[in-house]
Design a protein around this motif. Sequence first.
Motif, mmCIF file in Angstrom:
data_model
loop_
_atom_site.group_PDB
_atom_site.id
_atom_site.type_symbol
_atom_site.label_atom_id
_atom_site.label_comp_id
_atom_site.label_asym_id
_atom_site.label_seq_id
_atom_site.Cartn_x
_atom_site.Cartn_y
_atom_site.Cartn_z
ATOM 1 N N GLN A 174 -19.705 22.959 10.523
ATOM 2 C CA GLN A 174 -21.001 23.716 9.849
ATOM 3 C C GLN A 174 -21.772 22.911 8.880
ATOM 4 O OE1 GLN A 174 -17.689 23.921 8.909
ATOM 5 N NE2 GLN A 174 -17.635 23.572 6.857
ATOM 6 N N THR A 175 -21.466 21.607 9.098
ATOM 7 C CA THR A 175 -22.231 20.910 7.837
ATOM 8 C C THR A 175 -23.498 20.058 8.598
ATOM 9 O OG1 THR A 175 -20.153 20.300 6.731
ATOM 10 C CG2 THR A 175 -21.887 18.894 6.179
ATOM 11 N N LEU B 55 -16.634 19.563 3.792
ATOM 12 C CA LEU B 55 -17.821 19.264 4.628
ATOM 13 C C LEU B 55 -17.669 18.260 5.686
ATOM 14 C CD1 LEU B 55 -19.923 18.938 1.302
ATOM 15 C CD2 LEU B 55 -20.361 20.792 2.929
ATOM 16 N N ASP C 156 -24.005 23.256 3.977
ATOM 17 C CA ASP C 156 -22.814 23.700 4.385
ATOM 18 C C ASP C 156 -23.493 25.332 5.076
ATOM 19 O OD1 ASP C 156 -20.529 25.467 5.038
ATOM 20 O OD2 ASP C 156 -19.277 24.867 3.363
#
Length: 91
Positions: free
Chosen positions: A9-10, A83, A23
């Motif tokens: 998701q980073t 992250l 994020d």
Amino acid sequence: MPLIRLAEQTVFDPADGTGVLLDTAEGVYFELNPTATLFLEAALRCETYDEVVGDLAERIDANEGELREGITSLAAQLAESRLIEPSGVMP
């Protein structure tokens, strides 16, 4: 495989030398200072701590211990914020 892998998701944007990590799951972004941006770029490009330290030593006036401590600290902070992928980031 790079030393540090970003979490799914980073998103990382190193534009203008001041990196930004987004994020996308939380909708939060983190701004990195120019030194942390260099550290993260090296860790995303290199496979080992020794390679990262060697890469950074060419660009940053610091001894090996300081560089190793810097990348270890950055990895810990990014892992704490979820992250980066948790596996394989600590020496």
